[in-house]
Design a protein around this motif. Structure first.
Motif, PDB file in Angstrom:
ATOM      1  N   GLN A  14       0.831  -1.200   0.000  1.00 15.68           N
ATOM      2  CA  GLN A  14       0.000   0.000   0.000  1.00 15.68           C
ATOM      3  C   GLN A  14       0.867   1.252   0.000  1.00 15.68           C
ATOM      4  O   GLN A  14       0.589   2.222  -0.725  1.00 15.68           O
ATOM      5  CB  GLN A  14      -0.923   0.009   1.218  1.00 15.68           C
ATOM      6  N   LEU A  15       1.906   1.248   0.802  1.00 22.69           N
ATOM      7  CA  LEU A  15       2.805   2.403   0.861  1.00 22.69           C
ATOM      8  C   LEU A  15       3.476   2.633  -0.489  1.00 22.69           C
ATOM      9  O   LEU A  15       3.593   3.768  -0.956  1.00 22.69           O
ATOM     10  CB  LEU A  15       3.855   2.180   1.941  1.00 22.69           C
ATOM     11  N   ASP A  16       3.900   1.552  -1.142  1.00 16.64           N
ATOM     12  CA  ASP A  16       4.521   1.679  -2.451  1.00 16.64           C
ATOM     13  C   ASP A  16       3.543   2.237  -3.469  1.00 16.64           C
ATOM     14  O   ASP A  16       3.913   3.041  -4.327  1.00 16.64           O
ATOM     15  CB  ASP A  16       5.045   0.319  -2.922  1.00 16.64           C
ATOM     16  N   ARG A  17       2.273   1.814  -3.391  1.00 17.47           N
ATOM     17  CA  ARG A  17       1.266   2.336  -4.322  1.00 17.47           C
ATOM     18  C   ARG A  17       1.059   3.833  -4.113  1.00 17.47           C
ATOM     19  O   ARG A  17       0.869   4.587  -5.075  1.00 17.47           O
ATOM     20  CB  ARG A  17      -0.051   1.579  -4.147  1.00 17.47           C
ATOM     21  N   ILE A  18       1.079   4.270  -2.866  1.00 19.38           N
ATOM     22  CA  ILE A  18       0.914   5.700  -2.573  1.00 19.38           C
ATOM     23  C   ILE A  18       2.061   6.495  -3.174  1.00 19.38           C
ATOM     24  O   ILE A  18       1.859   7.518  -3.839  1.00 19.38           O
ATOM     25  CB  ILE A  18       0.820   5.934  -1.058  1.00 19.38           C
ATOM     26  N   PHE A  19       3.291   6.029  -2.965  1.00 20.11           N
ATOM     27  CA  PHE A  19       4.452   6.710  -3.521  1.00 20.11           C
ATOM     28  C   PHE A  19       4.385   6.731  -5.045  1.00 20.11           C
ATOM     29  O   PHE A  19       4.713   7.734  -5.682  1.00 20.11           O
ATOM     30  CB  PHE A  19       5.747   6.030  -3.067  1.00 20.11           C
ATOM     31  N   ALA A  20       3.976   5.599  -5.642  1.00 19.48           N
ATOM     32  CA  ALA A  20       3.909   5.521  -7.103  1.00 19.48           C
ATOM     33  C   ALA A  20       2.853   6.481  -7.648  1.00 19.48           C
ATOM     34  O   ALA A  20       3.069   7.156  -8.656  1.00 19.48           O
ATOM     35  CB  ALA A  20       3.600   4.088  -7.533  1.00 19.48           C
ATOM     36  N   ALA A  21       1.697   6.550  -6.975  1.00 21.52           N
ATOM     37  CA  ALA A  21       0.626   7.446  -7.422  1.00 21.52           C
ATOM     38  C   ALA A  21       1.051   8.901  -7.313  1.00 21.52           C
ATOM     39  O   ALA A  21       0.764   9.718  -8.195  1.00 21.52           O
ATOM     40  CB  ALA A  21      -0.635   7.200  -6.601  1.00 21.52           C
ATOM     41  N   GLN A  22       1.739   9.242  -6.240  1.00 25.57           N
ATOM     42  CA  GLN A  22       2.211  10.619  -6.071  1.00 25.57           C
ATOM     43  C   GLN A  22       3.258  10.966  -7.127  1.00 25.57           C
ATOM     44  O   GLN A  22       3.278  12.085  -7.648  1.00 25.57           O
ATOM     45  CB  GLN A  22       2.783  10.808  -4.666  1.00 25.57           C
ATOM     46  N   ALA A  23       4.136  10.011  -7.443  1.00 23.84           N
ATOM     47  CA  ALA A  23       5.142  10.245  -8.477  1.00 23.84           C
ATOM     48  C   ALA A  23       4.479  10.426  -9.837  1.00 23.84           C
ATOM     49  O   ALA A  23       4.847  11.315 -10.613  1.00 23.84           O
ATOM     50  CB  ALA A  23       6.137   9.071  -8.518  1.00 23.84           C
ATOM     51  N   PHE A  24       3.485   9.605 -10.134  1.00 28.50           N
ATOM     52  CA  PHE A  24       2.768   9.697 -11.407  1.00 28.50           C
ATOM     53  C   PHE A  24       2.078  11.056 -11.545  1.00 28.50           C
ATOM     54  O   PHE A  24       2.095  11.671 -12.618  1.00 28.50           O
ATOM     55  CB  PHE A  24       1.738   8.572 -11.494  1.00 28.50           C
ATOM     56  N   ALA A  25       1.497  11.551 -10.444  1.00 30.90           N
ATOM     57  CA  ALA A  25       0.781  12.829 -10.484  1.00 30.90           C
ATOM     58  C   ALA A  25       1.715  14.003 -10.758  1.00 30.90           C
ATOM     59  O   ALA A  25       1.272  15.062 -11.216  1.00 30.90           O
ATOM     60  CB  ALA A  25       0.028  13.050  -9.170  1.00 30.90           C
ATOM     61  N   ARG A  26       2.991  13.847 -10.482  1.00 28.76           N
ATOM     62  CA  ARG A  26       3.951  14.939 -10.679  1.00 28.76           C
ATOM     63  C   ARG A  26       4.497  14.997 -12.107  1.00 28.76           C
ATOM     64  O   ARG A  26       5.207  15.936 -12.461  1.00 28.76           O
ATOM     65  CB  ARG A  26       5.103  14.796  -9.682  1.00 28.76           C
ATOM     66  N   LEU A  27       4.164  14.011 -12.934  1.00 29.14           N
ATOM     67  CA  LEU A  27       4.605  14.033 -14.325  1.00 29.14           C
ATOM     68  C   LEU A  27       3.781  15.037 -15.134  1.00 29.14           C
ATOM     69  O   LEU A  27       2.624  15.296 -14.814  1.00 29.14           O
ATOM     70  CB  LEU A  27       4.441  12.646 -14.954  1.00 29.14           C
ATOM     71  N   PRO A  28       4.343  15.592 -16.210  1.00 31.24           N
ATOM     72  CA  PRO A  28       3.547  16.440 -17.108  1.00 31.24           C
ATOM     73  C   PRO A  28       2.364  15.656 -17.677  1.00 31.24           C
ATOM     74  O   PRO A  28       2.434  14.427 -17.815  1.00 31.24           O
ATOM     75  CB  PRO A  28       4.546  16.821 -18.213  1.00 31.24           C
ATOM     76  N   GLU A  29       1.299  16.351 -18.008  1.00 27.08           N
ATOM     77  CA  GLU A  29       0.072  15.688 -18.463  1.00 27.08           C
ATOM     78  C   GLU A  29       0.316  14.786 -19.667  1.00 27.08           C
ATOM     79  O   GLU A  29      -0.217  13.679 -19.753  1.00 27.08           O
ATOM     80  CB  GLU A  29      -0.978  16.738 -18.797  1.00 27.08           C
ATOM     81  N   ARG A  30       1.096  15.255 -20.610  1.00 31.84           N
ATOM     82  CA  ARG A  30       1.365  14.476 -21.825  1.00 31.84           C
ATOM     83  C   ARG A  30       2.111  13.189 -21.487  1.00 31.84           C
ATOM     84  O   ARG A  30       1.864  12.139 -22.084  1.00 31.84           O
ATOM     85  CB  ARG A  30       2.182  15.334 -22.793  1.00 31.84           C
ATOM     86  N   PHE A  68       9.507   6.130 -23.065  1.00 30.41           N
ATOM     87  CA  PHE A  68      10.774   5.801 -22.397  1.00 30.41           C
ATOM     88  C   PHE A  68      11.173   6.909 -21.434  1.00 30.41           C
ATOM     89  O   PHE A  68      11.540   6.648 -20.281  1.00 30.41           O
ATOM     90  CB  PHE A  68      11.868   5.575 -23.437  1.00 30.41           C
ATOM     91  N   ARG A  69      11.104   8.166 -21.898  1.00 31.80           N
ATOM     92  CA  ARG A  69      11.475   9.293 -21.035  1.00 31.80           C
ATOM     93  C   ARG A  69      10.526   9.396 -19.845  1.00 31.80           C
ATOM     94  O   ARG A  69      10.960   9.691 -18.721  1.00 31.80           O
ATOM     95  CB  ARG A  69      11.456  10.596 -21.833  1.00 31.80           C
ATOM     96  N   ALA A  70       9.246   9.154 -20.080  1.00 30.77           N
ATOM     97  CA  ALA A  70       8.266   9.248 -18.997  1.00 30.77           C
ATOM     98  C   ALA A  70       8.499   8.169 -17.947  1.00 30.77           C
ATOM     99  O   ALA A  70       8.407   8.432 -16.738  1.00 30.77           O
ATOM    100  CB  ALA A  70       6.846   9.134 -19.566  1.00 30.77           C
ATOM    101  N   ARG A  71       8.794   6.948 -18.377  1.00 29.58           N
ATOM    102  CA  ARG A  71       9.061   5.869 -17.419  1.00 29.58           C
ATOM    103  C   ARG A  71      10.295   6.166 -16.586  1.00 29.58           C
ATOM    104  O   ARG A  71      10.324   5.924 -15.374  1.00 29.58           O
ATOM    105  CB  ARG A  71       9.221   4.532 -18.157  1.00 29.58           C
ATOM    106  N   GLU A  72      11.318   6.684 -17.256  1.00 32.39           N
ATOM    107  CA  GLU A  72      12.554   6.993 -16.536  1.00 32.39           C
ATOM    108  C   GLU A  72      12.320   8.097 -15.509  1.00 32.39           C
ATOM    109  O   GLU A  72      12.792   8.019 -14.374  1.00 32.39           O
ATOM    110  CB  GLU A  72      13.644   7.412 -17.515  1.00 32.39           C
ATOM    111  N   ARG A  73      11.589   9.133 -15.908  1.00 31.28           N
ATOM    112  CA  ARG A  73      11.317  10.230 -14.983  1.00 31.28           C
ATOM    113  C   ARG A  73      10.452   9.748 -13.825  1.00 31.28           C
ATOM    114  O   ARG A  73      10.653  10.158 -12.671  1.00 31.28           O
ATOM    115  CB  ARG A  73      10.630  11.375 -15.713  1.00 31.28           C
ATOM    116  N   LEU A  74       9.504   8.867 -14.092  1.00 34.40           N
ATOM    117  CA  LEU A  74       8.654   8.309 -13.037  1.00 34.40           C
ATOM    118  C   LEU A  74       9.497   7.549 -12.021  1.00 34.40           C
ATOM    119  O   LEU A  74       9.302   7.677 -10.812  1.00 34.40           O
ATOM    120  CB  LEU A  74       7.601   7.389 -13.655  1.00 34.40           C
ATOM    121  N   ARG A  75      10.449   6.756 -12.478  1.00 31.81           N
ATOM    122  CA  ARG A  75      11.330   6.019 -11.573  1.00 31.81           C
ATOM    123  C   ARG A  75      12.124   6.983 -10.696  1.00 31.81           C
ATOM    124  O   ARG A  75      12.280   6.764  -9.493  1.00 31.81           O
ATOM    125  CB  ARG A  75      12.296   5.141 -12.374  1.00 31.81           C
TER     126      ARG A  75
END
Length: 251
Positions: free
Chosen positions: A131-147, A181-188
């Motif tokens: 659950q904690l990992d999902r929260i961190f992942a969701a927060q990271a995803f929300a910080r990406l540019p919309e595109r 590819f760039r989006a996945r890397e930035r998400l990580r």
């Protein structure tokens, strides 16, 4: 998912208001004013409880986590370390790391008479850690540019091919693949960076902001050289990098 760090912000008093700012209160605490820390507690305890509530199911455990967080931050301030201005982000980061440390400690000790699942080599997944990992992942995803969120959603979540997505985004299939590819890397990198606590010394705080990019090999040569030099002399930052390396997104 929305992070409490963005929805629970109580703005500091406007300029000219009689109420002191967080920075003023932090300075007062470092000077020995315990009452100033009480004001900080009143100002930020509600947000801390909301964040703890997303990480801990039991309310008593959440309250205990909040209390431990405020106590740790107080000890840090009294020692002359900690934040100079951004008290709330520092408080939230400390809370997350305390919770993460507890989970890792709990995983190391388990009292049971049933050893069959260990003998059979069946992996055990802790739902709270997940659950904690999902929260961190969701927060990271929300910080990406919309595109970037859009291309990840269609390719990684919906399983669509670059050719299927190209028309929606106005790109060629190759452009979609490159953007994904760039989006996945930035998400990580964002996900990893969320696990890094700010350092005590100014040099450590600067290196802390670069650890995710350093681990992923995404820093410019000059920045990487600077981090290399600091890590060679700082055991605390080396330990933080080692912890970061254990996360799945580090690979």
């Amino acid at each position: 998912m929305t992070s409490p760090t963005t929805t629970d912000q109580r703005p500091e008093p406007p300029e000219g208001d009689d109420e002191p700012s967080d920075a003023d209160l932090v300075d007062a605490v470092r000077s020995g004013d315990t009452g100033a820390y009480g004001t900080l507690y009143v100002r930020h305890a509600r947000g801390a409880r909301r964040l703890a509530g997303t990480l801990v199911r039991d309310r008593a455990d959440a309250d205990d986590l909040v209390a431990e967080t405020f106590a740790k931050v107080l000890a840090t301030l009294r020692a002359g370390r900690g934040p100079a201005h951004a008290f709330r982000p520092y408080l939230y980061t400390t809370l997350r790391h305390l919770r993460y440390d507890r989970l890792r400690a709990e995983q190391k000790v388990e009292f049971t008479d049933d050893l069959s699942r260990y003998e059979a080599g069946v992996p055990f997944a802790d739902p709270t850690v997940a659950q904690l990992d999902r929260i961190f992942a969701a927060q990271a995803f929300a910080r990406l540019p919309e595109r970037w969120r859009a291309v990840l959603w269609h390719t990684a979540v919906q399983g669509e091919s670059p050719a299927q997505v190209a028309g929606r985004l106005g790109l060629t299939p190759g452009g979609v693949a490159a953007l994904a590819f760039r989006a996945r890397e930035r998400l990580r990198q964002i996900y990893l960076q969320q696990h890094v606590a700010p350092g005590d010394a100014p040099a450590c705080r600067q290196v802390a902001t670069r650890l995710a990019g350093y681990l992923r090999g995404r820093l410019a040569r000059r920045a990487r050289t600077s981090v290399d030099g600091h890590l060679a002399t700082c055991a605390q930052c080396r330990a933080a990098l080692d912890e970061l390396s254990d996360l799945p997104a580090a690979g």
